[in-house]
Design a protein around this motif. Sequence first.
Motif, PDB file in Angstrom:
ATOM      1  N   ARG A  37       8.305  11.824   3.518  1.00  0.00           N
ATOM      2  CA  ARG A  37       7.259  10.933   3.657  1.00  0.00           C
ATOM      3  C   ARG A  37       6.920  10.150   2.420  1.00  0.00           C
ATOM      4  O   ARG A  37       6.699   8.915   2.632  1.00  0.00           O
ATOM      5  CB  ARG A  37       6.005  11.749   3.879  1.00  0.00           C
ATOM      6  CG  ARG A  37       6.098  12.149   5.557  1.00  0.00           C
ATOM      7  CD  ARG A  37       4.456  12.749   5.487  1.00  0.00           C
ATOM      8  NE  ARG A  37       4.489  13.191   7.147  1.00  0.00           N
ATOM      9  CZ  ARG A  37       3.252  13.421   7.802  1.00  0.00           C
ATOM     10  NH1 ARG A  37       2.064  13.625   6.882  1.00  0.00           N
ATOM     11  NH2 ARG A  37       3.233  14.088   8.826  1.00  0.00           N
ATOM     12  N   THR A  38       7.075  10.772   1.176  1.00  0.00           N
ATOM     13  CA  THR A  38       6.693  10.113  -0.046  1.00  0.00           C
ATOM     14  C   THR A  38       7.651   8.969  -0.241  1.00  0.00           C
ATOM     15  O   THR A  38       7.334   7.755  -0.680  1.00  0.00           O
ATOM     16  CB  THR A  38       6.802  11.039  -1.454  1.00  0.00           C
ATOM     17  OG1 THR A  38       5.992  12.000  -0.856  1.00  0.00           O
ATOM     18  CG2 THR A  38       6.390  10.286  -2.645  1.00  0.00           C
ATOM     19  N   LEU A  39       8.959   9.255   0.192  1.00  0.00           N
ATOM     20  CA  LEU A  39       9.853   7.863  -0.175  1.00  0.00           C
ATOM     21  C   LEU A  39       9.613   6.956   0.730  1.00  0.00           C
ATOM     22  O   LEU A  39       9.963   5.793   0.231  1.00  0.00           O
ATOM     23  CB  LEU A  39      11.541   8.617  -0.065  1.00  0.00           C
ATOM     24  CG  LEU A  39      11.777   9.649  -1.239  1.00  0.00           C
ATOM     25  CD1 LEU A  39      13.489  10.017  -0.821  1.00  0.00           C
ATOM     26  CD2 LEU A  39      11.346   9.263  -2.483  1.00  0.00           C
ATOM     27  N   LYS A  40       9.364   7.343   1.940  1.00  0.00           N
ATOM     28  CA  LYS A  40       9.011   6.472   3.132  1.00  0.00           C
ATOM     29  C   LYS A  40       7.915   5.524   2.657  1.00  0.00           C
ATOM     30  O   LYS A  40       7.769   4.178   2.835  1.00  0.00           O
ATOM     31  CB  LYS A  40       8.667   7.169   4.311  1.00  0.00           C
ATOM     32  CG  LYS A  40       9.653   6.484   5.235  1.00  0.00           C
ATOM     33  CD  LYS A  40       9.332   7.531   6.811  1.00  0.00           C
ATOM     34  CE  LYS A  40       9.421   6.804   8.026  1.00  0.00           C
ATOM     35  NZ  LYS A  40       9.324   7.794   9.042  1.00  0.00           N
ATOM     36  N   LEU A  41       6.652   6.200   1.893  1.00  0.00           N
ATOM     37  CA  LEU A  41       5.834   5.517   1.727  1.00  0.00           C
ATOM     38  C   LEU A  41       6.236   4.407   0.618  1.00  0.00           C
ATOM     39  O   LEU A  41       5.667   3.315   0.547  1.00  0.00           O
ATOM     40  CB  LEU A  41       4.300   6.187   1.236  1.00  0.00           C
ATOM     41  CG  LEU A  41       3.209   5.574   1.189  1.00  0.00           C
ATOM     42  CD1 LEU A  41       2.419   4.926   2.326  1.00  0.00           C
ATOM     43  CD2 LEU A  41       2.121   6.048   0.185  1.00  0.00           C
ATOM     44  N   ALA A  42       6.954   4.878  -0.184  1.00  0.00           N
ATOM     45  CA  ALA A  42       7.276   3.980  -1.639  1.00  0.00           C
ATOM     46  C   ALA A  42       8.084   2.820  -0.969  1.00  0.00           C
ATOM     47  O   ALA A  42       7.651   1.601  -1.350  1.00  0.00           O
ATOM     48  CB  ALA A  42       8.401   4.954  -2.224  1.00  0.00           C
ATOM     49  N   ARG A  43       8.948   3.062   0.108  1.00  0.00           N
ATOM     50  CA  ARG A  43       9.567   1.938   0.699  1.00  0.00           C
ATOM     51  C   ARG A  43       8.867   0.960   1.391  1.00  0.00           C
ATOM     52  O   ARG A  43       8.489  -0.299   1.380  1.00  0.00           O
ATOM     53  CB  ARG A  43      10.683   2.628   1.802  1.00  0.00           C
ATOM     54  CG  ARG A  43      11.437   1.373   2.615  1.00  0.00           C
ATOM     55  CD  ARG A  43      12.586   0.777   1.699  1.00  0.00           C
ATOM     56  NE  ARG A  43      13.229   1.796   0.841  1.00  0.00           N
ATOM     57  CZ  ARG A  43      13.715   1.548  -0.037  1.00  0.00           C
ATOM     58  NH1 ARG A  43      13.265   0.581  -0.754  1.00  0.00           N
ATOM     59  NH2 ARG A  43      14.683   2.554  -0.734  1.00  0.00           N
ATOM     60  N   TRP A  44       7.626   1.620   2.151  1.00  0.00           N
ATOM     61  CA  TRP A  44       6.679   0.617   2.812  1.00  0.00           C
ATOM     62  C   TRP A  44       5.773  -0.149   1.970  1.00  0.00           C
ATOM     63  O   TRP A  44       5.758  -1.427   2.197  1.00  0.00           O
ATOM     64  CB  TRP A  44       5.663   1.685   3.428  1.00  0.00           C
ATOM     65  CG  TRP A  44       4.757   0.789   4.596  1.00  0.00           C
ATOM     66  CD1 TRP A  44       4.828   0.660   5.727  1.00  0.00           C
ATOM     67  CD2 TRP A  44       3.321   0.368   4.291  1.00  0.00           C
ATOM     68  NE1 TRP A  44       3.480   0.164   6.325  1.00  0.00           N
ATOM     69  CE2 TRP A  44       2.863  -0.361   5.361  1.00  0.00           C
ATOM     70  CE3 TRP A  44       2.604   0.264   2.920  1.00  0.00           C
ATOM     71  CZ2 TRP A  44       1.686  -0.790   5.363  1.00  0.00           C
ATOM     72  CZ3 TRP A  44       1.627  -0.730   2.983  1.00  0.00           C
ATOM     73  CH2 TRP A  44       0.886  -1.089   4.198  1.00  0.00           C
ATOM     74  N   LEU A  45       5.418   0.326   0.847  1.00  0.00           N
ATOM     75  CA  LEU A  45       4.559  -0.238  -0.270  1.00  0.00           C
ATOM     76  C   LEU A  45       5.581  -1.363  -0.926  1.00  0.00           C
ATOM     77  O   LEU A  45       5.273  -2.492  -0.977  1.00  0.00           O
ATOM     78  CB  LEU A  45       4.274   0.774  -1.476  1.00  0.00           C
ATOM     79  CG  LEU A  45       3.129   1.717  -1.149  1.00  0.00           C
ATOM     80  CD1 LEU A  45       3.049   2.539  -2.260  1.00  0.00           C
ATOM     81  CD2 LEU A  45       1.767   0.947  -0.774  1.00  0.00           C
ATOM     82  N   SER A  46       6.720  -1.289  -1.153  1.00  0.00           N
ATOM     83  CA  SER A  46       7.873  -2.149  -1.656  1.00  0.00           C
ATOM     84  C   SER A  46       7.937  -3.219  -0.604  1.00  0.00           C
ATOM     85  O   SER A  46       7.984  -4.091  -0.937  1.00  0.00           O
ATOM     86  CB  SER A  46       9.104  -1.484  -1.874  1.00  0.00           C
ATOM     87  OG  SER A  46      10.043  -2.302  -1.971  1.00  0.00           O
TER      88      SER A  46
END
Length: 245
Positions: free
Chosen positions: A147-156
């Motif tokens: 989930r954390t990596l996914k959120l990082a990708r979303w923010l990016s």
Amino acid sequence: MAKGRIHSLETFGTVDGPGIRFVLFMQGCLLKCQYCHNPDTWELNDGNEMSLEEVLAEIEPYLHYYRSSGGGLTVSGGEPTLQAHFVKELFTEVKKRWNLHTTLDTNGYNEGDKINDLLDVTDLVLLDLKHIDDEAHIKLTGKSNERTLKLARWLSDHNRKMWIRHVYVPGIHNREEDLINLGRFIGTLNGVEKFEILPYHQMGIYKWQSMGKPYELEGVPSPSEEEVQRAYRLIEEGRKQTALV
């Protein structure tokens, strides 16, 4: 009127975003990090209930310091996105009243689309990437890092500004491959204004003891300056590799 469950607050924070900041620590967290120095923030129903107006009244006396230093309001925790509605209302109000800079300090264990309203009124995200290796992340926090990596990708993907922070624990974060992989991942993200290693410390041990919880990292020292610099070097190496692709 929205109410939030608050763990504590700090009026002169200088490490959680730019300038001098009011830092509000929310109650409740789903990750159980072995190095957590505030395990008393985990339980969602503890803490003090505060209304929006009560929090705003705590911020107002210090506005001059926040404004003149280029600071603002940081909401941390615990995990603030578990109370996303309250934090969104608070950020909206401090912008409307005082045009304050807003920072969200999160472990990213949430979904961008679900907290989109909150992220729309957030100027900066401090994202804690606990471990790049999923198995090691589960051992360290009790949850997957997906989930954390996914959120990082979303923010990016949505061009949001972020600072990425990584707590470094000797024996847990020293594998060369992990550090290079962390750098590679960060290298694929847009909007990363800053990357910081936070050296592990044992300041929270007494809280674990007072709560009767076993402290898994007993005897683990803080990393040396050499270890931290090596980690920065390897992460930077990984970032460059991705930047070249």
